[in-house]
Design a protein around this motif. Structure first.
Motif, short mmCIF file in Angstrom:
data_model
loop_
_atom_site.label_atom_id
_atom_site.label_comp_id
_atom_site.label_asym_id
_atom_site.label_seq_id
_atom_site.Cartn_x
_atom_site.Cartn_y
_atom_site.Cartn_z
N PRO A 199 21.09 6.32 -3.25
CA PRO A 199 19.61 6.87 -3.23
C PRO A 199 19.31 6.86 -4.46
O PRO A 199 20.02 7.01 -5.61
N VAL A 200 18.06 6.30 -4.67
CA VAL A 200 17.32 6.55 -6.01
C VAL A 200 16.05 7.60 -5.82
O VAL A 200 15.03 7.24 -5.26
N LYS A 201 16.50 8.71 -5.71
CA LYS A 201 15.53 9.84 -5.56
C LYS A 201 14.23 10.11 -6.39
O LYS A 201 12.90 10.31 -5.91
N ALA A 202 14.29 9.53 -7.58
CA ALA A 202 13.15 9.66 -8.82
C ALA A 202 12.07 8.72 -8.06
O ALA A 202 10.75 9.11 -8.13
N LEU A 203 12.50 7.53 -7.31
CA LEU A 203 11.46 6.64 -6.86
C LEU A 203 11.48 6.63 -5.29
O LEU A 203 10.52 5.83 -4.70
N LYS A 204 11.97 7.62 -4.71
CA LYS A 204 11.85 7.76 -3.16
C LYS A 204 12.21 6.49 -2.37
O LYS A 204 11.49 6.22 -1.46
N THR A 205 13.07 5.90 -2.95
CA THR A 205 13.74 4.63 -2.49
C THR A 205 15.27 4.63 -2.44
O THR A 205 15.93 5.64 -2.71
N GLY A 237 9.25 -5.04 -3.02
CA GLY A 237 9.13 -4.20 -1.97
C GLY A 237 9.59 -2.74 -2.00
O GLY A 237 8.93 -1.97 -1.88
N TRP A 238 10.88 -2.97 -2.55
CA TRP A 238 11.71 -1.73 -2.46
C TRP A 238 11.43 -0.70 -3.63
O TRP A 238 11.77 0.54 -3.64
N PHE A 239 11.29 -1.28 -4.66
CA PHE A 239 11.11 -0.49 -6.04
C PHE A 239 9.89 -0.59 -6.69
O PHE A 239 9.77 0.04 -7.77
N VAL A 240 8.74 -1.14 -5.87
CA VAL A 240 7.26 -1.14 -6.53
C VAL A 240 6.45 -0.48 -5.42
O VAL A 240 5.90 0.61 -5.46
N LEU A 241 6.33 -1.27 -4.16
CA LEU A 241 5.61 -0.96 -3.20
C LEU A 241 5.86 0.47 -2.43
O LEU A 241 4.96 1.17 -2.28
N ILE A 242 7.12 0.58 -2.04
CA ILE A 242 7.65 1.52 -1.35
C ILE A 242 7.30 3.02 -2.10
O ILE A 242 6.86 4.07 -1.53
N PRO A 243 7.92 3.04 -3.43
CA PRO A 243 7.84 3.92 -4.29
C PRO A 243 6.15 4.26 -4.35
O PRO A 243 5.59 5.62 -4.29
N ILE A 245 3.74 4.03 -2.28
CA ILE A 245 3.25 4.75 -0.99
C ILE A 245 4.00 5.98 -0.92
O ILE A 245 3.08 6.87 -0.56
N ALA A 246 5.07 6.19 -1.12
CA ALA A 246 6.02 7.44 -0.84
C ALA A 246 5.28 8.47 -1.85
O ALA A 246 5.27 9.43 -1.44
N ILE A 247 5.30 8.30 -3.03
CA ILE A 247 4.90 9.24 -4.01
C ILE A 247 3.44 9.51 -4.16
O ILE A 247 2.98 10.61 -4.33
N PHE A 248 2.59 8.31 -3.85
CA PHE A 248 0.85 8.85 -4.04
C PHE A 248 0.35 8.89 -2.69
O PHE A 248 -0.76 9.38 -2.75
N GLY A 249 1.13 8.74 -1.56
CA GLY A 249 0.64 8.64 -0.35
C GLY A 249 0.23 10.26 -0.04
O GLY A 249 -0.76 10.65 0.77
N GLY A 250 1.44 11.13 -0.21
CA GLY A 250 1.31 12.74 0.10
C GLY A 250 0.97 12.85 1.58
O GLY A 250 1.84 12.11 2.37
N ASP A 251 0.04 13.55 1.89
CA ASP A 251 -0.12 13.99 3.11
C ASP A 251 -1.21 13.03 3.92
O ASP A 251 -1.64 13.53 5.03
#
Length: 629
Positions: A199-205, A237-243, A245-251
């Motif tokens: 797990p890389v929790k800081a980047l949510k991936t 995909g996994w260390f730029v785009l997913i973080p 979306i996960a970090i800035f997408g919020g609710d």
């Protein structure tokens, strides 16, 4: 253009040696089924297949020379000719046909049956051979010395080297055994995990890599450069785009998702975000990459088509090494296939659809055969041809009013046939080039191709039904990435259901990569696939790089890795059988014995070590030989 180069085959035209024998035909059929099944499994997992020509040639040498003590190189060539057809049929099938299964699971189309899959595969394969045969004199004979046909020439060299005793077959068989054992340990006995995840929790991936031998083998065969391109797509995909979306997408609820991003991440992690968003970007990137490669090839395509058609009617001499299957026979085969596609009710192709297949099929068979001669099968843009076919035929079907389930099924059926035509035509041209160098009898090889196509087509339906019943297409175990892409393209044109914003983001990512001068398709495939697959392929590429740095990369390493791919594919099919018959749970001993993460790491290190040893094997043998002189 260069003048036709005078060629003296290894076996002179006036010499008659065993070639089309019961032994060579039976051995070839077995290899066609084996490599077809193995490549189907591999392609459904990662969207890639590996050429079976050289492994088939090596195994044929081992069987014909090593076990049966026969000394005819043309007999060995016939085995690989028939055997290599399995891979080309598998490639055409897994690119498209699983889309029909995915629609069936959604309730929008009936499940394809064994007979339907067999007929689609058989018709495409037979047309691929029939369309290529008239072009042999123009492409193989007249342009010898102009078109190198890399795999065909390499295969001839392997068979010529086999005159020394079938050297190299042991590497293939040892790779098969080791891969099958690892597959049994991880997915059968389940005493070790098939993947390592951090797990890389800081980047949510998370970072993940599978340890399966086939993926490491693919990376070794592709090499470090191509593997790194695929891995770069995975990192994007996994260390730029997913973080992002996960970090800035919020609710926020983003289409096509139906829940807030934060909730999606909490319940499904990074994989849920990949499934909902990144795979659509990857689909756009792959589609754009395929079309870009096709557009870049257009000058070559038109010149290839013109040059091939110009030499279409030319005839060779009457010698044994110039005798092709009678043009009337190939015409009858093509006509019967077209009638079957039109009249069989299980395949929804209209008369206009059959005309589309004839026109596009012959065009792409010509292109595939010539481009394979220039750049090899691995760089032949068959997927781009299939995407172009699907875009055009789906649009035409929609304009003609043939929409809904029937229209989409018809589009995939047409695309499947044309995809197989292009794939099989390229394989046939490579095999005929090998035969031309060795002095084989073309008509016997062409009959062998037809036998190989029939055998592989008869087996591929059962293999696909078995794998779908065991794990399901579209699942984590069998993602069927190429077929999922083709399905999305057809749906996008027919119904407008694609999240076009995500798709076009992928398109512009691909265009950016292309403008940077980087091969776009490997990067796009890396973006489209889960990171755990591309990371494993990257590890295999790094092993190849390390071996090359130590000057220990050899053909033994390639053959060993080919064996890894075949062995895991066959073991996967065996485990699928056990799953279907309800036996898989009985051999699962994970509750009694578990090696944990340590065991997974040990397996990974062991496989890497064995690949490196196989790569060094030939050099060590040569050093001993040199020292003894």
């Amino acid at each position: 253009m260069k003048k036709e180069q005078e060629h003296k085959p290894y076996i002179p035209a006036e010499k008659i040696t065993p070639e089309f024998t019961v032994t060579s035909v039976i051995s070839g059929i077995i290899l066609a089924v084996v490599f077809g099944a193995a490549n189907a499994y591999l392609g459904l997992r990662v969207g890639l297949t590996v050429s079976a020509s050289i492994p088939a040639a090596v195994i044929s040498m081992g069987v014909i020379r090593g076990l049966l003590k026969r000394d005819s190189i043309l007999e060995s060539n016939m085995v690989q000719t028939i055997g290599s057809a399995g891979e080309s049929i598998a490639a055409g099938a897994i690119f498209t046909i699983p889309a029909l299964f995915l629609w069936a699971k959604e309730g929008t189309a009936p499940y394809p049956d064994l007979w339907e899959i067999f007929l689609i595969a058989l018709c495409g394969g037979l047309l691929g051979v029939a369309f290529m045969i008239p072009l042999r004199n123009a492409l193989i004979v007249k342009e010898h010395g102009v078109l190198p046909y890399p795999e065909g020439t390499a295969c001839a060299e392997v068979l010529l080297a086999g005159e020394e005793g079938g050297k190299g077959a042991g590497s293939v068989f040892s790779g098969m055994g080791i891969a099958a054992l690892v597959k049994l340990i991880t997915d059968g006995l389940r005493i070790a995990s098939g993947a390592l995840t951090v797990p890389v929790k800081a980047l949510k991936t998370h970072f993940s890599a599978q340890i399966y031998p086939a993926l490491l083998g693919v990376g070794y065969i592709c090499g470090a450069k191509i593997s790194s391109y695929m891995f770069a797509g995975g990192l994007l995909g996994w260390f730029v785009l997913i973080p992002a979306i996960a970090i800035f997408g919020g609710d926020t609820v983003l289409y096509p998702g139906t829940v807030p991003i934060s909730q999606m991440y909490e319940t499904g992690g990074a994989s849920a975000i990949w499934s909902s968003y990144i795979r659509y970007m990857g689909a756009g990137a792959v589609a754009a990459g395929g079309i870009v490669s096709l557009i870049r090839s257009l000058p070559l395509i038109f010149s290839a088509f013109g040059a091939s058609v110009k030499g279409f009617g030319s005839k060779g001499s009457s010698s044994r090494t110039d005798k092709n299957l009678d043009i009337r026979v190939t015409a009858v085969i093509a006509a019967l296939v077209i009638l079957l596609l039109w009249l069989y009710p299980g395949i929804p192709i209209s008369l206009a659809g059959t005309a589309f297949i004839v026109i596009f099929g012959f065009f792409f068979a010509t292109i595939s055969s010539r481009m394979t001669g220039l750049v090899g099968s691995s760089n032949n843009p068959v997927s781009g041809m299939t995407i172009a076919t699907l875009l055009v035929c789906t649009l035409l079907l929609k304009l003609s009013g043939e929409t809904g389930s029937r229209g989409m099924t018809a589009a995939i059926a047409i695309g499947s046939v044309i995809c197989m035509i292009a794939s099989v035509a390229g394989d046939t041209s490579q095999d005929l080039k090998t035969g031309f160098i060795l002095g084989a009898t073309p008509v016997k090889q062409q009959i062998g191709e037809l036998i190989g196509v029939f055998s592989a087509a008869a087996a591929i339906g059962g293999v696909m039904l078995l794998l779908d019943a065991a794990w399901g297409f579209g699942s984590e175990a069998l993602a069927a990435p190429q077929a999922t892409l083709m399905k999305m393209i057809v749906e996008g044109v027919m119904e407008g259901t694609l999240p076009w914003a995500l798709v076009f983001m992928g398109v512009f990512i691909a265009l950016t990569v292309e403008l940077l001068g980087i091969p776009v398709l490997p990067v796009a495939i890396g973006l489209y696939l889960p990171l755990e697959l591309t990371a494993a392929i990257m590890i295999g590429g790094l092993v190849r790089l390390a071996a090359e740095r130590r000057r220990k990369a050899s053909s033994s390493g390639i053959l060993f890795c080919s064996g890894l791919i075949a062995g895991e594919g066959l073991a996967g099919i065996l485990l699928a059988l056990l799953a279907v018959f309800g036996i898989s749970e009985n051999i699962d001993i994970s509750d009694k014995l578990s090696l944990g993460s340590v065991g997974t790491v040990i397996l990974l290190v062991l496989i890497i070590f064995l690949i490196f040893c196989a790569a060094a094997k030939e050099d060590m043998t040569n050093e001993k030989t040199d020292n003894s002189r």
